[in-house]
Enzyme design. Structure first.
Site, short mmCIF file in Angstrom:
data_model
loop_
_atom_site.label_atom_id
_atom_site.label_comp_id
_atom_site.label_asym_id
_atom_site.label_seq_id
_atom_site.Cartn_x
_atom_site.Cartn_y
_atom_site.Cartn_z
N ARG A 57 -8.61 -3.83 0.37
CA ARG A 57 -8.60 -2.72 1.17
C ARG A 57 -9.67 -1.64 0.78
NH1 ARG A 57 -3.04 0.50 2.76
NH2 ARG A 57 -2.41 -1.47 2.78
N SER A 153 -3.15 -0.41 7.45
CA SER A 153 -1.89 0.17 7.53
C SER A 153 -2.26 1.60 7.84
CB SER A 153 -1.17 0.22 6.26
OG SER A 153 0.11 0.30 6.32
N ASP A 319 0.11 -0.14 11.72
CA ASP A 319 0.42 -1.60 12.08
C ASP A 319 1.79 -1.79 12.07
OD1 ASP A 319 0.93 -0.55 9.27
OD2 ASP A 319 0.38 -2.65 8.57
N ASP A 321 4.54 -1.47 10.38
CA ASP A 321 5.60 -2.30 9.43
C ASP A 321 6.42 -1.26 8.76
OD1 ASP A 321 3.48 -1.12 7.73
OD2 ASP A 321 3.55 -2.95 6.58
N ARG A 322 6.25 0.21 9.02
CA ARG A 322 6.94 1.38 8.54
C ARG A 322 7.74 2.18 9.50
NH1 ARG A 322 4.51 2.62 3.18
NH2 ARG A 322 2.87 1.07 2.89
N GLU A 418 12.27 0.54 0.52
CA GLU A 418 11.30 1.15 -0.49
C GLU A 418 11.24 2.64 0.17
OE1 GLU A 418 8.10 -0.35 -3.37
OE2 GLU A 418 7.11 -0.29 -1.40
#
Length: 600
Positions: A57, A153, A319, A321-322, A418
């Site tokens: 990244r 992300s 993206d 995913d959160r 998380e």
């Protein structure tokens, strides 16, 4: 700078130019060389962009330390070589590829596909912009050898990244990262058979040969059928749901996929934030495309909520995913839920819904997980409910692999989270997933509204009464110089003479997961895995407060995570905030160290 050093940089720059396939990047490097910009050349060429368990990244620029065509194809060649050496039947098993809507993401994915196809490896590459969790889902569905998602992300718009999954559908962990990095170094020169300079025609040829396949329809069918079958518990009630919900994908990929998730659960369509619903790599309406950044990132969502008389906002990061959630309170103020608060709400829902479907299940065989910097309220819930609980190191690479390990041991995996708004409900894929989490949260919010007359905030208050009140204070400072980060943690360690107090607060125990020290253990050795490449120190104070300091692995941030539990909410919050103030004043010393606080 010495003439010898300039000569070395000239050689590195010319080598780079000879390898690079991107004419614009070549011109950029030639311009730096021609203008004698030695400092910039030093930054871009001396140290390669590091390949770790998070993959790659960084900023998109020419040079070995950045994300660009050459570093991506080099990473792909190294990964392909590593898989050839470690996975039987690689060519037929193939690999999965996805990419988000950032600048160059499709280009980077195409170059990656070309590298693998040149070695005869089958490639499953989605043609629609992918949510990150679809890559690990497809790895398991197809029985692939691994997966790659091209995404940065929620990083700024000029960044991109390269995330790698192993054949179990979880993110890679050590020692795979080191093995892949070694193979990258052995494969820096572009493979001629990969036809990178004519990649489009090369990929078309491989499609006709049946080597390059599009698994998008597999996601549209099997993923959404799967989440509806496993995690939708009130489909008939969902059809009558009356709670209007605002949704934003933050200019990312989530809009299309979140709509399908709502549809698969029988939920009414959400109201999109019109300015942010379509993918846009410029992220024009937000300073940072990260819903964690608070009201600044969600201001347009709140505006849309007022227009549609809605009290609930659900957001994905770019993206997808959160998951972020905000709710308008009865006094008109907006509450943005922390990742810990969403985690306990979703964790409780996941467990109670599973138990209602399986009333005879032994709770001790049902597992819930979170990372060591996340709230211990999940552990409190697990203790009261009789569930199996375990904590892991920070990151879903640890949570996903731990979930798989527990399943192999006979446990039933229920939920993991998380604090950085990442949630994994069940095992349909072993990574955080903002798409299924959005649908599950929407179902939960509607159900407690219609059946219990509770808001999400009231549900959280109910859970505090059940499992104890836990206050958290998690934030960060920007730390742009790695040497400063080293200095700060070096002062704290003080030659293994750690602080015995911070301000007026006495330290009970210290755990240092960089060195492996933990004075709460009889042998003073930490139980969790340690890593010398990442700074992470946890203080447990005599008053019960737990504070962890760590350097981010993907961003220039020094993060702190603090938690304190008790019965008196105001007292707990006040004391926690005072501990954090002392940590900042005595250990982080922002002014002395040039640390920059976030704007919001």
């Amino acid at each position: 700078m010495s003439s010898d050093r300039k000569s070395e940089l000239t050689k590195l720059a010319n080598e780079w130019i000879s390898w690079d396939i991107n004419e614009n990047d070549k011109k950029e490097m030639e311009s730096l060389l021609k203008s004698g910009n030695w400092e910039e050349l030093d930054q871009r060429l001396t140290k390669r962009i590091s390949f770790g368990t998070a993959g790659l990244r960084g900023a998109m620029k020419a040079g070995a330390s950045c994300m660009n065509d050459l570093t991506v194809l080099q990473a792909s060649q190294g990964l392909c070589t590593y898989l050839e050496r470690n996975v039987d039947g690689l060519k037929e098993k193939g690999i999965v590829l996805g990419y988000d809507g950032r600048y160059n993401s499709k280009r980077f994915a195409d170059l990656t596909a070309a590298a693998f196809l040149s070695r005869g490896v089958k490639v499953y590459q989605m043609t629609r912009l992918a949510a990150t969790p679809f890559v690990p889902f497809l790895v398991n569905l197809k029985g692939a050898a691994g997966g790659i998602m091209v995404t940065a992300s929620h990083n700024p718009k000029d960044d991109n990244g390269y995330k790698v999954y192993w054949s179990n559908g979880a993110q890679i962990v050590e020692p795979h990262d080191k093995g892949i990095a070694k193979c990258i170094e052995e494969n820096l020169s572009p493979w001629k058979d990969a036809n990178y300079s004519s990649v489009d025609s090369f990929l078309e040829e491989k499609k006709k040969e049946g080597k390059l396949l599009d698994p998008t329809l597999d996601v549209e069918k099997h993923y959404f059928e799967g989440i509806a079958a496993k995690y939708c518990n009130h489909k008939e009630e969902n059809k009558k749901a009356k709670l209007p919900i605002i949704y934003t994908p933050m200019h990312g990929v989530g809009g299309y996929w979140a709509a399908k998730a709502f549809e698969s659960f029988g939920l009414p369509p959400f109201f999109p934030v019109p300015e942010q619903i379509e993918p846009d790599p410029a992220f024009p309406t937000v300073a940072f495309p990260n819903p964690e950044e608070g009201k600044g990132a969600l201001s347009l969502s709140m505006k849309a909520a007022d227009q549609h008389s809605s009290r609930l906002v659900i957001a994905n990061d770019p993206d997808a995913d959160r998951l972020a959630v905000a709710e308008k309170q009865k006094n008109g103020e907006w509450k943005i839920f922390t990742g810990n608060e969403i985690g306990i709400i979703l964790g409780h829902w996941a467990w109670t819904q599973y138990k209602s479907k399986h009333p005879d299940v032994d709770p001790s065989k049902c597992a819930v997980l979170n990372s060591t910097v996340s709230s211990k309220m999940l552990a409190s819930m697990a203790k009261k409910e009789g569930l199996y609980y375990e904590e892991t190191l920070t990151g879903f690479k640890w949570l996903g692999n731990k979930a798989e390990q527990l399943q192999k041991e006979g446990k039933i995996f229920i939920f993991a989270f998380e604090e950085a708004i990442g949630f994994m409900i069940g095992d349909i894929c072993l990574d955080k997933d903002g798409i299924r989490s959005a649908a599950v949260f929407a179902e939960m919010a509607n159900w407690i509204d219609s059946n219990l007359s509770r808001t999400c905030s009231e549900q959280l208050d109910y859970l505090f009464k059940e499992y104890g009140y836990f206050a958290t204070n998690n934030r960060y400072f920007f730390c742009y110089d790695p040497k400063v980060m080293e200095t700060i943690f070096g002062r704290i360690r003080n030659g293994n003479k750690y602080p015995t107090s911070v301000g007026k607060y006495k330290v009970k125990n210290i755990r240092d997961l960089t060195t492996g020290f933990d004075d709460s253990k009889p042998d003073q050795k930490a139980a969790l895995p340690t890593s010398s490449s990442t700074h992470m120190i946890t203080f447990t104070f005599e008053n019960g407060c737990v504070v962890t300091l760590r350097g981010s692995g993907t961003e220039p941030k020094l993060k702190y995570y603090a938690e304190l539990s008790g019965t008196d909410k105001e007292q707990v919050v006040s004391e926690l905030n005072d501990v954090v103030a002392q940590i900042i004043q005595h250990l982080l010393e922002p002014e002395r160290n040039g640390l920059v606080p976030p704007k919001d």
